[in-house]
Design a protein around this motif. Structure first.
Motif, PDB file in Angstrom:
ATOM      1  N   LYS A   5       0.834  -1.199   0.000  1.00 27.96           N
ATOM      2  CA  LYS A   5       0.000   0.000   0.000  1.00 27.96           C
ATOM      3  C   LYS A   5       0.871   1.253   0.000  1.00 27.96           C
ATOM      4  CE  LYS A   5      -3.174   2.719   2.830  1.00 27.96           C
ATOM      5  NZ  LYS A   5      -3.886   2.818   4.127  1.00 27.96           N
ATOM      6  N   GLN A   6       1.895   1.286   0.837  1.00 26.88           N
ATOM      7  CA  GLN A   6       2.758   2.457   0.908  1.00 26.88           C
ATOM      8  C   GLN A   6       3.539   2.655  -0.384  1.00 26.88           C
ATOM      9  OE1 GLN A   6       2.598   4.672   3.379  1.00 26.88           O
ATOM     10  NE2 GLN A   6       3.943   5.933   2.102  1.00 26.88           N
ATOM     11  N   ASP A   7       4.053   1.563  -0.947  1.00 27.58           N
ATOM     12  CA  ASP A   7       4.780   1.654  -2.214  1.00 27.58           C
ATOM     13  C   ASP A   7       3.857   2.144  -3.331  1.00 27.58           C
ATOM     14  OD1 ASP A   7       7.072   0.757  -1.005  1.00 27.58           O
ATOM     15  OD2 ASP A   7       6.891  -1.308  -1.713  1.00 27.58           O
ATOM     16  N   TYR A   8       2.599   1.707  -3.269  1.00 33.37           N
ATOM     17  CA  TYR A   8       1.632   2.108  -4.283  1.00 33.37           C
ATOM     18  C   TYR A   8       1.348   3.606  -4.208  1.00 33.37           C
ATOM     19  CZ  TYR A   8      -2.649   2.106  -7.088  1.00 33.37           C
ATOM     20  OH  TYR A   8      -3.592   2.360  -8.044  1.00 33.37           O
ATOM     21  N   ILE A   9       1.154   4.108  -3.000  1.00 33.38           N
ATOM     22  CA  ILE A   9       0.907   5.544  -2.816  1.00 33.38           C
ATOM     23  C   ILE A   9       2.115   6.357  -3.266  1.00 33.38           C
ATOM     24  CG2 ILE A   9       0.463   7.337  -1.100  1.00 33.38           C
ATOM     25  CD1 ILE A   9      -1.073   5.192   0.500  1.00 33.38           C
ATOM     26  N   GLU A  10       3.304   5.864  -2.940  1.00 32.25           N
ATOM     27  CA  GLU A  10       4.528   6.556  -3.356  1.00 32.25           C
ATOM     28  C   GLU A  10       4.659   6.619  -4.870  1.00 32.25           C
ATOM     29  OE1 GLU A  10       6.981   8.121  -1.633  1.00 32.25           O
ATOM     30  OE2 GLU A  10       5.703   7.927   0.146  1.00 32.25           O
ATOM     31  N   ALA A  11       4.055   5.643  -5.561  1.00 34.82           N
ATOM     32  CA  ALA A  11       4.154   5.599  -7.021  1.00 34.82           C
ATOM     33  C   ALA A  11       3.514   6.814  -7.679  1.00 34.82           C
ATOM     34  CB  ALA A  11       3.511   4.317  -7.549  1.00 34.82           C
ATOM     35  N   PHE A  12       2.618   7.489  -6.956  1.00 37.97           N
ATOM     36  CA  PHE A  12       1.935   8.665  -7.522  1.00 37.97           C
ATOM     37  C   PHE A  12       2.739   9.944  -7.342  1.00 37.97           C
ATOM     38  CE2 PHE A  12      -1.462   5.642  -6.870  1.00 37.97           C
ATOM     39  CZ  PHE A  12      -2.279   5.828  -7.967  1.00 37.97           C
ATOM     40  N   LYS A  13       3.800   9.894  -6.561  1.00 36.87           N
ATOM     41  CA  LYS A  13       4.527  11.112  -6.231  1.00 36.87           C
ATOM     42  C   LYS A  13       5.239  11.738  -7.430  1.00 36.87           C
ATOM     43  CE  LYS A  13       3.245  10.920  -1.970  1.00 36.87           C
ATOM     44  NZ  LYS A  13       4.141  10.724  -0.834  1.00 36.87           N
TER      45      LYS A  13
END
Length: 373
Positions: free
Chosen positions: A57-65
């Motif tokens: 989940k955290q890696d996925y959210i970071e992917a939008f940065k």
């Protein structure tokens, strides 16, 4: 580079693409190619638990940065799995977005896209295909095919909304394209476990060999066989990652960047490497994709899908107490042919060969040849 033979070769004699997950180093000692890390050997090795799911989940959210802050973002939303997860990740990462869906008002994708947007309090726009006075549609398949080829340097079988745009408009878009990494590769192959994986790879990925010049596909056949290092599932997943997502789909979507800045979280390298470690059975049945959706917004995760269910509950609920919520997630289907209109799936009576050629060939010369026939 995005043609019939999806491997490391290019159009230029003696010139190859650097292999997946490797780097090219040129210095005074010469030229060398190194593996970046051990990711390819870690494919399908991790059984996910609560801790690892939180990491995903955290890696996925970071992917939008990578998306510029304060951008005015428009994202397409349908009744499928990929776009709703992309939208939820975008919002969780702190971005503002408008949504849109293409199709007729009674299309379930349109209806579900609008429902999702309303539940999230987002602005939603619907773009309907144009109807003639005779209440029909005029679709020029040849023009659509040629526009797609011009925009994608020869890639015919892609997305019906890709057109040649010569002016950069500067819009920012986020899509759910390239989610194959979350799904275990090609979904239609996820249950195929042949006795001879090498033969199956050639059968699946070189199906039209009889239409090619004799001997022209020999090198590609060897490449497909060498892609099998363990079993067929491992090989088809690698093919989906490297040659569908990494080259075919990304090459097609490049046309979008000519007029706008387009981002997809599923192309993020760090997130991809976290995903491919997950044991394939948890990807094949949609469990990981559903888990991410639920962690981001439980209400949205419980909404039905269009024309499918989550794989892990395809035939029955996972627990008896989930029966009524499972019934409420009965897949949505189009009630009319007009509502389900999609150019990618359009088949005209008496023109089946033309449509097959559109789907199978990326070469303009082949297309023109079969049009003449």
């Amino acid at each position: 580079m995005n043609g019939y033979f999806a491997d490391e070769h290019t159009l230029f004699k003696g010139v190859k693409v650097v292999p997946p997950n490797s780097e090219l180093v040129i210095d005074s000692e010469g030229l060398e190619i190194h593996d970046i890390d051990n990711s390819l050997n870690e494919i399908s090795t991790v059984k996910p638990n609560s801790e690892y799911n939180n990491k995903l989940k955290q890696d996925y959210i970071e992917a939008f940065k990578a998306v510029p802050k304060k951008s005015k973002i428009n994202i397409g939303v349908t009744g499928g799995k990929d776009s709703r997860l992309a939208l939820l990740g975008l919002l969780e990462a702190g971005y503002n977005a408008d949504t849109n869906t293409r199709g007729f008002l009674d299309n379930p994708d349109v209806q579900m896209g609008e429902l999702i947007a309303n539940k999230l309090g987002l602005k939603h726009r619907i773009t309907e295909p144009k109807i003639t006075d005779a209440k029909g549609m005029t679709v020029n398949l040849e023009r659509k095919a040629l526009n797609a080829m011009i925009a994608t340097s020869g890639q015919v079988y892609g997305y019906e909304n890709i057109n040649h745009q010569s002016i950069y408009k500067g819009n920012v878009g986020v899509t759910g394209v390239a989610a194959l990494s979350l799904k275990g590769g090609y979904s239609n192959l996820n249950n195929v476990n042949p006795a001879n994986p090498k033969v199956e790879m050639v059968k699946r990925f070189l199906p039209l060999d009889n239409l090619l010049l004799e001997g022209s596909s020999k090198e590609y056949q060897i490449f497909l066989e060498n892609l099998v290092t363990s079993d067929f599932q491992n090989a088809q997943y690698k093919h989906a990652l490297f040659y569908r997502n990494g080259r075919w789909t990304s090459g097609t979507r490049l046309a979008k960047s000519y007029s706008s800045d387009i981002y997809s979280p599923y192309y993020d390298n760090h997130f991809s490497k976290s995903i491919i470690k997950v044991k394939k059975s948890y990807l094949d049945n949609g469990f990981i994709q559903y888990t991410l959706t639920k962690k981001l917004n439980e209400e949205i995760s419980k909404l039905p899908l269009v024309e499918s269910r989550w794989g892990f509950e395809k035939d029955q609920p996972t627990k008896p107490e989930n029966y009524y919520s499972w019934l409420n997630r009965e897949p949505l289907y189009s009630l009319t042919k007009m509502a389900s209109y999609n150019w990618r799936n359009l088949t005209l009576e008496g023109n089946n060969m033309f449509v097959i050629v559109l789907k199978k060939y990326c070469c303009l010369t082949h297309l023109i040849k079969y049009i003449k026939l």
